[in-house]
Design an enzyme around this catalytic site. Structure first.
Site, short mmCIF file in Angstrom:
data_model
loop_
_atom_site.label_atom_id
_atom_site.label_comp_id
_atom_site.label_asym_id
_atom_site.label_seq_id
_atom_site.Cartn_x
_atom_site.Cartn_y
_atom_site.Cartn_z
CB SER A 188 88.85 -89.43 54.17
OG SER A 188 87.92 -90.13 53.38
CE LYS A 203 92.63 -91.06 55.20
NZ LYS A 203 92.48 -90.35 53.92
CB SER A 240 91.42 -92.49 51.78
OG SER A 240 90.48 -91.79 52.55
CE LYS A 260 88.44 -93.87 54.67
NZ LYS A 260 87.76 -92.73 54.05
#
Length: 285
Positions: free
Chosen positions: A62, A228, A122, A65
């Site tokens: 992720s 993140k 997420s 992202k």
């Protein structure tokens, strides 16, 4: 002879000036107990303070992202523009057991809502809806992500999807992710979203979106400003975070820490370890 002596004097003066004026940011950090197999620590200037297997090809999970969000932000003229969450998007990612922000089929959402759902929660429901809204399909949006990667010189990076779900061809390196992350946080909108603890949507239903990172930090606020997270079995625990010490910001990117997405948070432990080491006893000239 006099010219030679003068030359030696100048060389000695330059050598002395360089080493006596060397700033703390130019020193290196030692992280001997790091859980993550790949890591990179940078200061505000982009100087590398620590790296570990930073050029290995990794699965970004992720952390993908980060690119999804910055491409969408740069494409958007109005963050309050609305779209609808489709049943197809929800069913697609539910079937893949992807992480979700909590949007429901039929919800009217803004680009801003989807960006918070992308970076804080997420959510693949958020990335899928963003991609469809921006370009009509995830495939077309991924082309823009790869174009941006080329523009930024991310030579080890190739995206297959906007969510980070595992694919053998969906790859990057910690050095590339660090370069991408450093680029993205210079955008005020990206930075504001990334460093928020929570966000509430407004139409048509209220949905509170909470940072999946900040909620897990021992002691709460003040150590890690934002970041993140990422996880797949193939990628391990991943984290790109902004940390601050003595008024200076640093970014730390790690991948391939052992564990599951829920326990133990080795990727967060590594970031806290790096924070403690900056300016401390684990610094070396």
């Amino acid at each position: 002879m006099k010219k030679f002596v003068l030359f030696c004097f100048i060389c000695a003066a330059v050598f002395f000036f360089y080493y006596t004026n060397k700033t703390p940011e130019q020193t290196q950090v030692e992280l001997p107990s790091l859980h993550s197999k790949n890591a990179m620590l940078l200061n505000e200037k982009g100087d590398v303070l620590f790296e570990k297997n930073a050029d290995d090809i990794i699965y970004p999970a992720s952390l993908t992202k980060i690119m999804t969000a910055i491409v969408a932000i740069e494409m958007s003229e109005d963050l309050q523009k609305q779209t609808i969450v489709t049943p197809q998007t929800i069913s697609k990612f539910t079937a893949q057991n992807a992480s979700m922000a909590g949007f429901k089929a039929g919800d009217f959402v803004t680009i801003e809502d989807l960006l918070y759902g992308t970076l804080l929660a997420s959510g693949a429901d958020a990335t899928g809806t963003l991609a469809d809204m921006m370009t009509g399909s995830e495939e077309a949006f991924v082309t823009l992500m790869n174009n941006k990667a080329q523009e930024l010189g991310l030579n080890d990076t190739h995206f297959v999807n906007a969510s980070g779900l595992h694919d053998p061809a969906h790859v990057s390196s910690v050095r590339d992710i660090s370069k991408l992350f450093r680029y993205a946080i210079k955008n005020p909108t990206f930075y504001q979203i990334l460093t928020s603890k929570s966000y509430m949507t407004h139409v048509p239903n209220e949905l509170t979106i909470t940072s999946s990172l900040l909620a897990k930090i021992p002691g709460g606020e003040g150590v890690i400003l934002g970041g993140k997270t990422g996880y797949t079995p193939e990628a391990g625990l991943c984290l790109a975070s902004i940390i601050e010490k003595e008024g200076k910001q640093y970014i730390f990117v790690t991948t391939n820490a052992n564990g599951q997405a829920w326990i133990p948070p080795f990727h967060i432990d590594d970031a806290l370890m790096a924070y403690d080491a900056i300016g401390g006893k684990n610094m070396k000239k």
